[in-house]
Design an enzyme around this catalytic site. Structure first.
Site, PDB file in Angstrom:
ATOM      1  N   CYS A 143       1.197   1.410  18.441  1.00  0.00           N
ATOM      2  CA  CYS A 143       0.012   0.569  18.587  1.00  0.00           C
ATOM      3  C   CYS A 143       0.361  -0.901  18.391  1.00  0.00           C
ATOM      4  CB  CYS A 143      -1.060   0.998  17.600  1.00  0.00           C
ATOM      5  SG  CYS A 143      -1.659   2.681  17.898  1.00  0.00           S
TER       6      CYS A 143
ATOM      7  N   SER B 128      -6.481   2.967   8.355  1.00  0.00           N
ATOM      8  CA  SER B 128      -5.515   2.613   9.381  1.00  0.00           C
ATOM      9  C   SER B 128      -5.138   1.151   9.237  1.00  0.00           C
ATOM     10  CB  SER B 128      -6.132   2.850  10.764  1.00  0.00           C
ATOM     11  OG  SER B 128      -5.402   2.198  11.766  1.00  0.00           O
TER      12      SER B 128
ATOM     13  N   CYS C 121       5.733   6.581  15.609  1.00  0.00           N
ATOM     14  CA  CYS C 121       4.408   6.545  15.001  1.00  0.00           C
ATOM     15  C   CYS C 121       4.494   6.296  13.495  1.00  0.00           C
ATOM     16  CB  CYS C 121       3.648   7.839  15.302  1.00  0.00           C
ATOM     17  SG  CYS C 121       1.861   7.679  15.082  1.00  0.00           S
ATOM     18  N   ASP C 122       3.360   5.955  12.921  1.00  0.00           N
ATOM     19  CA  ASP C 122       3.277   5.329  11.597  1.00  0.00           C
ATOM     20  C   ASP C 122       4.147   5.958  10.518  1.00  0.00           C
ATOM     21  OD1 ASP C 122       1.385   3.890  12.933  1.00  0.00           O
ATOM     22  OD2 ASP C 122      -0.300   4.441  11.655  1.00  0.00           O
ATOM     23  N   LYS C 123       3.988   7.268  10.279  1.00  0.00           N
ATOM     24  CA  LYS C 123       4.665   7.881   9.136  1.00  0.00           C
ATOM     25  C   LYS C 123       6.124   8.180   9.416  1.00  0.00           C
ATOM     26  CE  LYS C 123       0.731   7.491   7.335  1.00  0.00           C
ATOM     27  NZ  LYS C 123       0.108   6.998   8.577  1.00  0.00           N
TER      28      LYS C 123
ATOM     29  N   GLU D 143      -6.514   8.691   6.741  1.00  0.00           N
ATOM     30  CA  GLU D 143      -6.965   7.383   7.199  1.00  0.00           C
ATOM     31  C   GLU D 143      -8.327   7.549   7.854  1.00  0.00           C
ATOM     32  OE1 GLU D 143      -4.129   5.720   9.857  1.00  0.00           O
ATOM     33  OE2 GLU D 143      -2.542   5.606   8.372  1.00  0.00           O
TER      34      GLU D 143
ATOM     35  N   ASP E 136      -1.230   9.642  14.460  1.00  0.00           N
ATOM     36  CA  ASP E 136      -2.366   9.245  13.630  1.00  0.00           C
ATOM     37  C   ASP E 136      -3.596   8.941  14.476  1.00  0.00           C
ATOM     38  OD1 ASP E 136      -0.593   9.491  11.602  1.00  0.00           O
ATOM     39  OD2 ASP E 136      -0.897   7.499  10.756  1.00  0.00           O
TER      40      ASP E 136
END
Length: 582
Positions: free
Chosen positions: A211, A491, A139-141, A465, A98
């Protein structure tokens, strides 16, 4: 004496595997000799083939620091399965960074990757007749995609987070990638030199891991504990720490215990589990993306959950952890205080969290808390972890706004003043790029309400995002006097009065499609209002003249998912079996 042999002596194909395990279909009997031959080519032996087959779903990749180390994390989980009598089978799936795709057309792939991850893990588990899963994520997803796959397959599963990056150091202070995004806006404003921005860039991300703030990855990792899909205490150990690999090895052990006890996601996930997840999200100031993902997970689990319930729980649950992006602390700071369980304990004691909810260990949340070696509650730092009686904010961080601009709801995360009220003229943009150009060229004025539309699940497609825009606004000093609304997403690092997930989206004719430059828009957090100063009749007249845009993509994966996505108000799901009516 008969010379006839027993069936076991007659045949080398008589296995001892429990025939209730799906892998029995590909490992047992003479007719499965070709299948076993394929396994033997990969080094598996008789002992393996008689054991539960555990899939290790691994999205390792060199395209993001969140995932670059996941081969090592997955190997520790593989060792945990192997050492405890299981047959580990590793397989891969995709990831999208992302942070690297942010601010580009490529960001449209992000939410789609959630669906592709869920689909691909489900397909492998189904096609190869796996008995259980350890789903690894960075990572996020990755995180919601892996949890969705576990729910769909309903195999005994343990969720395993890859861990968070350590903060970088810049001018004697901790920094994360959020600071770099905001630095771009500060540089554009002339308040940061090129050399300073360059130095910040070079030190913000010192190694592997997701992150560091309470952005989307750390939010969803925390939520995995609250849901019971991951053991309590597993989210916070840093990515490159020995504790992270201990967590991974224990995941391999725990998944075999789940197989033995036939403990599946359908027996763990209840309405109370999701209420716990929301309570954690709002108490720690978690990402707005968790609203979208929890709605999708609930739809997959056939648990009735509405967007309004996020606001109901946020009203009664105070914010008691002040982490980035609203605060200054990161996930590692929380870890050093005992991790998410210290927050859960305070919520349980206050009656704001269901302690009797089940977890993947076979024990309840309260029983897990008793098992953990946590610091005494009075020894937890009050620097950024507050008590329920004396919270950082009286209400949780997530607010659901409604009004004539968002009849089906919109999502805002409070990172500043929770009494924020703003009315100003709309500055309307048909996509992220035009809005970013407007901000970067210095046209933004105090009082503006920036509206970015046609970025929803269908209209984008993929619901980008927009940290680049929001960070540029904040970086130019407009955190408190400019609002932004969009049918896209933000985000987890976004801060300021930024309202996303506006539903219905512009692409289907939602009211956001009818806004014009200069319309007076109100964002009122206490009243949970997102509205435009127009009568119903005026909006209806505009709707009569409105025509949908041509589809931005007519072939390929983006066109496919543009047709499949449901409303953000229901989690933007694509699974036909889970999709609710828009």
């Amino acid at each position: 004496m008969s010379n006839q042999q027993s069936p076991e002596e007659q045949s080398p194909f008589a296995g001892e595997k429990d025939d209730r395990l799906p892998s029995h279909e590909v490992t047992e009997g003479a007719e499965r000799a070709p299948h076993r031959a394929m396994f033997r080519a990969m080094g598996f032996d008789d002992e393996d083939l008689s054991s539960p087959m555990v899939g290790i779903a691994n999205p390792a990749a060199d395209i993001t620091p969140c995932n670059v180390h996941l081969d090592d994390v997955a190997q520790a989980a593989i060792d945990g399965v192997d050492d405890n009598g299981g047959m580990p089978i590793e397989f891969g799936t995709i990831t999208i960074s992302d942070a690297i795709s942010m601010g580009t057309e490529g960001m449209k792939a992000s939410l789609i990757s959630r669906e592709v991850i869920a689909d691909s893990v489900e397909l492998v588990a189904f096609g190869e007749r796996l008995d259980a899963l350890v789903t690894v994520a960075g990572c996020d997803k990755n995180l919601p995609g892996m949890m969705m796959a576990s729910i769909r397959t309903d195999l005994p599963s343990v969720f395993l987070y890859g861990g968070s990056i350590m903060p970088g150091q810049h001018e004697g202070r901790d920094v994360t990638v959020q600071n770099v995004f905001e630095g771009v806006g500060t540089y554009a404003e002339g308040k940061m030199s090129a050399d300073e921005l360059d130095d910040l860039e070079r030190h913000a991300c010192p190694g592997a891991g997701s992150c560091g703030g309470m952005f989307t990855a750390n939010t969803m990792a925390s939520i995995s504990e609250a849901l019971g899909l991951a053991p309590l205490g597993s989210a916070s150990p840093p990515a490159e720490s020995e504790e992270r690999y201990d967590v991974a090895r224990r995941a391999g052990e725990a998944v075999l215990e789940a197989v033995e006890n036939d403990l599946r996601p359908s027996e763990i996930l209840t309405k109370e589990s999701f209420e716990n997840a929301i309570a954690i999200q709002v108490a720690i100031g978690g990402s707005t993306n968790a609203v979208l993902h929890l709605l999708a997970l609930a739809a997959e689990a056939d648990v009735d959950l509405s967007i309004e319930e996020f606001d109901e729980i946020s009203r009664r649950t105070p914010k008691i952890a002040n982490l980035q992006p609203g605060g200054t602390k990161v996930m590692n700071d929380l870890h050093e205080q005992g991790g998410l369980p210290v927050v859960v304990r305070r919520l349980v004691d206050a009656g704001l969290f269901h302690g009797d909810a089940m977890t993947v260990t076979g024990r309840t949340i309260s029983e897990e808390l008793d098992q953990l070696d946590l610091p005494a509650d009075e020894d937890v730092s009050g620097d950024f972890i507050y008590t329920v009686d004396d919270p950082y904010q009286e209400e949780g961080a997530i607010k659901i706004l409604t009004g004539n601009l968002a009849p089906d709801g919109a999502v805002l995360k409070v990172t500043g003043d929770d009494a924020f009220h703003h009315t100003g003229p709309a500055r309307v943009f048909e996509g992220e790029e035009d809005a970013m150009r407007y901000v970067q060229e210095g046209h933004i004025e105090s009082g503006d309400v920036i509206c970015i539309r046609n970025e929803g699940p269908k209209g984008g497609p993929g619901m980008r995002e927009m940290l680049g825009v929001t960070a540029a606004v904040v970086g130019q000093g407009h955190e408190d006097d400019v609002a932004l609304l969009t049918d896209g997403r933000f985000s987890g690092a976004t801060r300021g009065p930024m309202v996303g997930h506006v539903a219905p989206e512009a692409a289907v004719g939602g009211p956001i499609a009818l806004l014009e430059d200069g319309d007076e828009v109100t964002v009122d957090i206490p009243e949970r209002e997102l509205s435009v100063d127009l009568s119903d009749e005026a909006l209806e007249a505009r709707k009569d003249d409105w025509e949908p845009r041509d589809a931005p993509y007519t072939s390929g994966v983006l066109a496919k998912y543009a047709n499949d996505f449901g409303s953000a108000a229901n989690g933007a799901v694509t699974n036909p079996g889970a999709k609710k009516q828009d």
